[in-house]
Design an enzyme around this catalytic site. Structure first.
Site, PDB file in Angstrom:
ATOM      1  N   TYR A   1       0.877  -1.175   0.000  1.00  0.00           N
ATOM      2  CA  TYR A   1       0.000   0.000   0.000  1.00  0.00           C
ATOM      3  C   TYR A   1       0.908   1.217   0.000  1.00  0.00           C
ATOM      4  O   TYR A   1       2.018   1.170  -0.510  1.00  0.00           O
ATOM      5  CB  TYR A   1      -0.927  -0.129   1.233  1.00  0.00           C
ATOM      6  CG  TYR A   1      -2.026   0.889   1.312  1.00  0.00           C
ATOM      7  CD1 TYR A   1      -2.788   1.232   0.211  1.00  0.00           C
ATOM      8  CD2 TYR A   1      -2.322   1.492   2.530  1.00  0.00           C
ATOM      9  CE1 TYR A   1      -3.809   2.171   0.313  1.00  0.00           C
ATOM     10  CE2 TYR A   1      -3.348   2.419   2.638  1.00  0.00           C
ATOM     11  CZ  TYR A   1      -4.079   2.764   1.529  1.00  0.00           C
ATOM     12  OH  TYR A   1      -5.080   3.685   1.623  1.00  0.00           O
TER      13      TYR A   1
ATOM     14  N   LYS B   1      -6.563  -1.609  -2.814  1.00  0.00           N
ATOM     15  CA  LYS B   1      -7.650  -1.371  -1.853  1.00  0.00           C
ATOM     16  C   LYS B   1      -8.397  -2.676  -1.586  1.00  0.00           C
ATOM     17  O   LYS B   1      -8.830  -2.933  -0.464  1.00  0.00           O
ATOM     18  CB  LYS B   1      -8.599  -0.293  -2.387  1.00  0.00           C
ATOM     19  CG  LYS B   1      -7.959   1.088  -2.464  1.00  0.00           C
ATOM     20  CD  LYS B   1      -7.942   1.806  -1.119  1.00  0.00           C
ATOM     21  CE  LYS B   1      -7.174   3.118  -1.198  1.00  0.00           C
ATOM     22  NZ  LYS B   1      -7.248   3.948  -0.004  1.00  0.00           N
TER      23      LYS B   1
ATOM     24  N   GLU C   1     -12.518   5.058  -5.951  1.00  0.00           N
ATOM     25  CA  GLU C   1     -11.206   5.418  -5.413  1.00  0.00           C
ATOM     26  C   GLU C   1     -10.473   6.342  -6.375  1.00  0.00           C
ATOM     27  O   GLU C   1     -10.413   6.076  -7.582  1.00  0.00           O
ATOM     28  CB  GLU C   1     -10.360   4.136  -5.207  1.00  0.00           C
ATOM     29  CG  GLU C   1      -9.028   4.361  -4.510  1.00  0.00           C
ATOM     30  CD  GLU C   1      -9.181   4.743  -3.036  1.00  0.00           C
ATOM     31  OE1 GLU C   1     -10.029   4.163  -2.349  1.00  0.00           O
ATOM     32  OE2 GLU C   1      -8.430   5.639  -2.586  1.00  0.00           O
TER      33      GLU C   1
ATOM     34  N   ALA D   1      -7.987  22.089  -0.216  1.00  0.00           N
ATOM     35  CA  ALA D   1      -9.441  21.886  -0.161  1.00  0.00           C
ATOM     36  C   ALA D   1      -9.934  21.111  -1.373  1.00  0.00           C
ATOM     37  O   ALA D   1     -10.813  21.555  -2.114  1.00  0.00           O
ATOM     38  CB  ALA D   1     -10.145  23.243  -0.057  1.00  0.00           C
TER      39      ALA D   1
ATOM     40  N   ALA E   1     -10.285  15.120  -0.519  1.00  0.00           N
ATOM     41  CA  ALA E   1     -10.064  14.686   0.865  1.00  0.00           C
ATOM     42  C   ALA E   1     -10.337  15.842   1.829  1.00  0.00           C
ATOM     43  O   ALA E   1     -11.054  15.675   2.824  1.00  0.00           O
ATOM     44  CB  ALA E   1      -8.648  14.156   1.018  1.00  0.00           C
TER      45      ALA E   1
ATOM     46  N   ASN F   1      -5.098   6.944   7.945  1.00  0.00           N
ATOM     47  CA  ASN F   1      -5.322   6.602   6.550  1.00  0.00           C
ATOM     48  C   ASN F   1      -6.706   5.971   6.456  1.00  0.00           C
ATOM     49  O   ASN F   1      -7.113   5.245   7.365  1.00  0.00           O
ATOM     50  CB  ASN F   1      -4.240   5.604   6.106  1.00  0.00           C
ATOM     51  CG  ASN F   1      -4.213   5.440   4.610  1.00  0.00           C
ATOM     52  OD1 ASN F   1      -5.141   4.910   4.031  1.00  0.00           O
ATOM     53  ND2 ASN F   1      -3.150   5.916   3.989  1.00  0.00           N
TER      54      ASN F   1
END
Ligand code: NAI
Ligand code: PYR
Ligand code: MG
Length: 629
Positions: free
Chosen positions: A120, A206, A277, A339, A342, A499
């Protein structure tokens, strides 16, 4: 005495008991889910015609793990180790997952943490960037924007309607712009920008985490990349590049392609949970991540990890930090630097939590949050996306103050500072010290991935605040030591990893097992409460803000339990017979979590069966839903 059967062994997803297998010979060896390699016992070698295909020695899974670890250890660097593990996964899935969590005899703790960084963030980012040059075998489903008519048949190859539980899809934009791939409008995977078809690896990574952390069955997952072209000139110039050689398609054609994909998923796999994702494509209205989420979440069980997963785990870390600093959500003054998907996802989650806790409107709660992006503080004069708008400050009341991060920190006096900007080093000593002047225990979360993009390192943050900062980071960091004990003695501080991997596997598990019709805000709040209740900092103020990877499975069970209970309460669970008591519910969840162990293979005939793209046999109308024939 025969061991008693687990209480929930009758469930279709139960992982107890044998696997029915209609394949024989090399087909068994070439199906990673069924292959046991040198661990096939003598009776299975006979029944499945394997005796001439294997050396005579019969080994245990533990012996195989030891050999795999020795081979892995000879690989010279993290990327070579990542490639080794990818090959292992292609050969023998049980061994791969066992390898990830198993230590041999004494190495268990270091292994799990080491493995995470290899499969990862940060190493997966390197693997994605080198996808075409390292390519060995295709993995997952590749859909091309030039062939929308192929979306349905290409997806249909992966199983029967009841065979797929969890899909991760990306369009291959993995936030980490600027460093390697300057990208003017800031589209980005795991921080590495536009990676085109290589994005398939983030979908795969993922899904590996959902199996590893939450026991989602590896044969019931589907990784997908939507290949929409790439604007990454390096990839377009690379003769080995495997994706579409054209600029990224945007606008209506992109939206229609995504819609074709989502509708095909609903048609083919109506019970599957859809995880978006690293959707970075931007337009004037903000990122595709949020737009697509808002479009589809009222109707289907879907989730955006960068927006919602990051928001949930960060809120859990902040709740734990506030507990240590003896403050409440009502005391929160939050500055978010960066901004994008996430940053605004986090701001939303926190605004909702403040509003609920303090019984105030969203508008009122937004006054405790300041967002900064490239133009500086977001105000009513800034060009704003819909998602950012609710957080913009009145430009007229901000006239004399600067809008850069330092000025905002000085004016606002935040007690929480979050970095989701991909700007390494953005949290300077001056900024951190200015914050610490008014915040005795500043909560500082540099979340940008991979490691080199963090807004500050934990060592610096602790040094600049004499060990007082409460720090959690987007990628793993080693513990930091310094003279911060009560009497000036050296103490070692563990750094929590903030995370979304802490929370998304459990949320997915809860939705899959309850077959939730939707994933609502209330279910997400339940997930946050579950994670924050497991924070080691609640017991020991010097401990990390979030539970570590060693307890990932326990976190997932707890998160899944909370999500399922909320789904049941809100009449969104379509699965029948979900146990009511926590004890039974936990047992019910655990019984349906896949584990890497060799189960006996039972030979069955399956007349008229066809093979799925994964090599396993599919038979329409089969009573087993596990895909584990
Ligand atoms: N720790 C975690 O769980 C997660 C971490 N991330 C990381 O967060 C970072 C951002 O990800 P996303 O929000 O998905 O990407 P994004 O591209 O949507 O957002 C990044 C934002 O930072 C802004 N930005 C860039 N340069 C800036 C500057 N000099 N000053 C202020 N703002 C600036 C951009 O304009 C953009 O709005 C990435 O590094 C990603 O890996 C993302 C999701 C989860
Ligand atoms: C962690 C994650 O999802 C990201 O960095 O994009
Ligand atoms: Mg991501």
């Amino acid at each position: 005495m025969t061991p008693s059967k687990p209480k929930f062994a009758h469930l279709p997803l139960s992982t107890s008991g044998p696997i029915d297998c209609a394949l024989t010979g090399t087909s068994v060896l070439n199906t990673p889910y069924l292959n046991k390699g040198s661990a096939f016992p003598p009776d299975e070698r006979r029944v499945f015609s394997l005796s001439g295909l294997l050396p005579r020695g019969v080994q245990s899974l533990e012996q195989q793990v030891k050999r795999a670890y020795e081979q892995y250890s000879t690989r010279p660097n993290p990327l070579a180790k990542n490639t080794f593990l990818t090959s292992l996964k292609d050969q023998n899935e049980v061994l791969y997952y066992k390898r990830l969590i198993f230590s041999g005899v004494k190495l268990i703790e270091t292994h799990v943490e080491e493995m995470f960084s290899i499969i990862y963030t940060p190493t997966e980012g390197d693997a994605i960037q080198n996808y075409s040059s390292l390519f060995r075998r295709p993995q997952g489903c590749y859909l091309s924007i030039n062939d929308p008519d192929r979306v349905l048949p290409d997806l249909a190859q992966w199983g029967r309607p009841e065979d797929i539980d969890y899909i991760v899809v990306t369009d291959g934009i993995i936030e980490e712009h600027r460093v390697n791939h300057p990208c003017e409008d800031g589209e980005e995977i795991l921080g590495i920008g536009d990676q085109g078809v290589g994005g398939i690896l983030i979908s795969i990574a993922k899904l590996v985490l959902t199996t590893l952390c939450a026991g989602i069955h590896p044969s019931r997952c589907l990784p997908v990349v939507l290949d929409c072209g790439t604007d990454n000139q390096e990839l377009l110039k690379d003769e080995l590049y495997l994706g579409l050689r054209q600029s990224r398609v945007r606008g209506r054609q992109y939206d229609e392609f995504v819609d074709t994909f989502v509708n095909s998923v609903r048609k083919l796999y109506p019970r599957a949970y859809l995880h978006f994702e690293d959707f970075g494509l931007r337009n004037a209205n903000g990122s595709a991540a949020r737009r697509l989420l808002e479009l589809y979440r009222p109707n289907i069980p879907c989730f955006n990890d960068d927006v919602q997963g990051t928001g949930c785990v960060t809120l859990a870390a902040i709740l734990a930090g506030l507990h240590v600093s003896k403050q409440k959500l009502g005391d929160l003054r939050l500055v978010v630097f960066g901004a994008g998907s996430a940053g605004v996802g986090i701001a939303d989650q926190i605004r909702d939590a403040i509003a609920a806790e303090c019984d105030i409107s969203h508008e009122e709660a937004s006054k405790q949050i300041w967002l900064i992006d490239k133009p500086g503080l977001l105000t009513t004069e800034t060009e704003l996306s819909d998602a950012q708008r609710g957080f913009a400050k009145d430009a007229s009341s901000w006239n004399d103050q600067g809008r850069d991060l330092l000025s905002v920190v000085k004016s606002v006096r935040p007690n929480v500072l979050i970095g989701t900007s991909t700007v390494p080093g953005a949290f300077t000593e001056e900024i951190v010290k200015a914050m610490h002047e008014h915040a005795p225990r500043p909560i500082i979360l540099p979340l940008s991935n991979p490691t080199r993009l963090h807004e500050a390192t934990p060592a610096d943050l602790l040094k600049w605040t004499s060990g007082k900062a409460l720090v959690a980071t987007g990628s793993p960091f080693d513990p930091v030591s310094g003279p911060w004990g009560a009497n000036g003695e050296d103490v070692s501080i563990d750094i929590a990893e903030c995370n979304n991997s802490v929370v998304f596997p459990g949320i997915g598990l809860g939705c899959v097992l309850s077959r939730a019709r939707l994933l609502t805000d209330r279910m997400l709040v339940a997930a946050v409460e579950a994670v924050s209740s497991m924070s080691p900092a609640l017991q020991d103020p010097t401990a990390p803000l979030l539970p570590g990877v060693l307890s990932v499975k326990e976190i997932s069970v707890r998160v899944a339990r909370s999500v399922i209970k909320e789904a049941v309460d809100d009449d969104l669970a379509t699965e029948r017979d979900i146990p009511e008591s926590d004890g039974d519910l936990d047992e019910w969840i655990r019984e349906q979590m896949w584990e890497p162990r060799y189960r006996p293979l039972r030979h069955v005939q399956m007349e008229g069966a066809t093979r799925s793209a994964r090599g396993e046999l599919m038979k329409a109308g089969s009573v087993r839903r596990t895909g584990t024939f």
